[in-house]
Design a protein around this motif. Structure first.
Motif, short mmCIF file in Angstrom:
data_model
loop_
_atom_site.label_atom_id
_atom_site.label_comp_id
_atom_site.label_asym_id
_atom_site.label_seq_id
_atom_site.Cartn_x
_atom_site.Cartn_y
_atom_site.Cartn_z
N SER A 221 -4.98 10.22 9.64
CA SER A 221 -5.45 9.28 8.62
C SER A 221 -5.89 7.97 9.27
CB SER A 221 -4.36 9.01 7.58
OG SER A 221 -3.20 8.46 8.19
N GLU A 222 -6.44 7.08 8.43
CA GLU A 222 -6.93 5.78 8.90
C GLU A 222 -6.12 4.67 8.25
OE1 GLU A 222 -8.38 6.18 4.94
OE2 GLU A 222 -8.25 7.58 6.62
N LYS A 223 -6.25 3.45 8.76
CA LYS A 223 -5.61 2.30 8.13
C LYS A 223 -6.58 1.12 8.16
CE LYS A 223 -3.24 0.86 12.39
NZ LYS A 223 -1.92 0.58 13.01
N ARG A 224 -6.25 0.08 7.41
CA ARG A 224 -7.13 -1.08 7.30
C ARG A 224 -7.17 -1.82 8.63
NH1 ARG A 224 -6.33 -4.52 1.92
NH2 ARG A 224 -8.24 -5.40 2.83
N VAL A 225 -8.33 -2.45 8.85
CA VAL A 225 -8.53 -3.18 10.09
C VAL A 225 -8.92 -4.61 9.77
CG1 VAL A 225 -10.97 -2.57 10.27
CG2 VAL A 225 -9.68 -3.05 12.35
N ASN A 226 -8.63 -5.53 10.69
CA ASN A 226 -8.97 -6.94 10.49
C ASN A 226 -10.46 -7.14 10.79
OD1 ASN A 226 -9.22 -9.72 10.47
ND2 ASN A 226 -7.36 -10.10 11.65
#
Length: 470
Positions: A221-226
């Motif tokens: 899966s993916e996650k949020r990035v800055n």
């Protein structure tokens, strides 16, 4: 030494005979180079890296879907036919084992057999469209003569120079030059193109796109990035954009299956007001990056309800599910990459590379063979039989055997020492191909099960009285 399973037969002598390779020249095509009726509905292209414009992995579009050709039984004669389909006069060679990289999608043709004079690949014998037991690690390629057929109509050919594909994707860390923990889970998305690696414009970039990229790289899966941090960083760097307009649904197993556009060579303004796309992926719970850059297996959480069995490597195998305390299998009807990707992500992997059907990993958790090192066993150089009769799996010493085409012959009761009502079914012959690393055994027949065509195929090779090169 390489293990060879001899199924459940015993007391067999084995004979490994070298086939004389036919050094055939390029057969002449039937006639004119205009578009052939047999190829209507098919489109052809060369793909892969690195390569020249007249070579590459052969890909065929059928029913709107691109696919590849397996290298089993592939010959120079088949390469001649395919090169002419692509608008070249003839082939100068062919490649196996995905030399130009593994493709994606269907494997359209397997055991392709051509004489070299066919006007279309549809006239060649094969297992049938879409019927294959290969993986994309066995994709075939061709090397065509850099000479075009005069007056060739290329309406059924996708020209190499004008068609680009997303074949490889990577994440490149934007900060830090020292040693970084592996695997890389966050960075700029880059795709490989013929001129090198290019970045992707982030205008319109979505979480669905990130999900597909992470899956391709083996992350569940993916996650949020800055994003603000990376946009600030992008203002101080130079970029080379090659791709834009990426729009994935999120269920795709590969970025090439998403809607996207490549920048043209004459596009002077690229990604105005945008920046390089950045993705951050969640590593599998099975692995955690340590400071020593080693994989550390974590303890599983809860009872597993899906598992893979019968595979030779982690991440492959027969899918089994647990229901009411009993493990069972999954029917392969409508089994595809999307369904396989759901299973892979549930197990902590990324998207599926292939969705295998036809019980390729065995039909059930039951033990079939008892393979072990029982001391002296197998066949030595010179074809001497040393194995014990009660061992399921035997060995053949191929240390001095050169890569090439062979015949594997298995005989039971070769000297007629045991009385039988019928001796004609005591011998089995198989075509065998050795590339120096792997062995393919196919087209096996037992004794009187030989058809006239099969016998002719075996008999065309002279000097089969021993395993010596004639």
């Amino acid at each position: 030494m390489r293990p060879v399973s001899v199924w459940q037969w015993s007391l067999w002598g084995l004979l490994l005979c070298l086939l004389c390779s036919s050094c055939l020249g390029s057969p002449s095509p039937s006639t004119a180079p205009e578009k052939r009726a047999g190829s209507q509905g098919l489109r052809f292209r060369l793909a892969g890296f690195p390569r020249k414009p007249f070579e590459g992995r052969v890909e065929i579009q059928r029913a709107g879907e691109w696919g590849t050709i397996c290298d089993d039984d592939f010959t120079l004669q088949a390469a001649h036919v395919l090169c002419r389909e692509l608008g070249f006069t003839e082939a100068t060679g062919w490649t196996h084992s995905a030399k130009y990289g593994p493709g994606t999608g269907r494997i359209w043709l397997d055991n392709l057999s051509c004489s070299g004079t066919e006007r279309s690949v549809t006239e060649c014998a094969s297992r049938g469209w879409g019927n294959s037991d290969c993986t994309h690690d066995e994709d075939a390629g061709v090397i065509c003569k850099d000479e075009r057929l005069p007056g060739f109509s290329d309406s059924n050919v996708i020209e190499v120079e004008h068609h680009l594909q997303v074949e490889e994707v990577r994440l490149r860390p934007a900060v830090g030059r020292g040693r970084r923990p592996l695997p890389v889970t966050e960075g700029l998305v880059e795709v490989r193109v013929p001129d090198g690696w290019s970045q992707v414009c982030d205008k319109g970039w979505s979480a669905h796109n990130s999900h597909v990229v992470c899956g391709m790289l083996g992350f569940p899966s993916e996650k949020r990035v800055n994003v603000a941090f990376y946009r600030l960083l992008a203002q101080r760097q130079q970029h080379s954009f090659g791709l834009h307009g990426v729009a994935c649904v999120g269920t795709e197993a590969h970025l090439s299956l998403c809607s996207l556009e490549f920048y043209r060579a004459n596009d002077t303004t690229r990604c105005p007001g945008g920046a390089p796309a950045v993705v951050s992926c969640v590593p599998s719970p099975l692995y955690a990056a340590s400071s020593g850059q080693k994989k550390q297996q974590s303890k599983p959480q809860g009872e597993a309800r899906v598992r893979l069995k019968g595979g030779a490597h982690p991440g492959e195998g027969r899918v089994e599910v647990l229901k009411a305390g009993t493990w069972g299998t999954v029917c392969d009807r409508k089994w595809d990459l999307q369904a396989a990707s759901v299973v892979c992500r549930e197990l902590g992997f990324g998207s599926a590379r292939e969705a295998l059907s036809g019980a390729r990993m065995g039909q059930d958790v039951s033990k079939r063979y008892e393979c072990a090192n029982f001391g002296e066993q197998g066949i030595t150089v010179g074809c001497w039989d040393l194995y014990r009769h009660d061992i399921d799996c035997q060995w053949i010493d191929i240390t001095d055997v050169k890569p090439g085409n062979y015949i594997l012959q298995v005989v039971i009761n070769p000297n007629f020492e045991v009385a039988e009502s019928d001796f004609t079914n005591n011998a089995m012959k198989c075509n065998c191909k050795y590339d120096g690393h792997r062995i393919w055994v196919h087209n096996c027949h037992i004794g009187d099960a030989f058809s006239e065509e099969a016998n002719r195929r075996f008999e065309r090779y002279p000097g089969q009285t021993s395993n010596q090169i004639i």
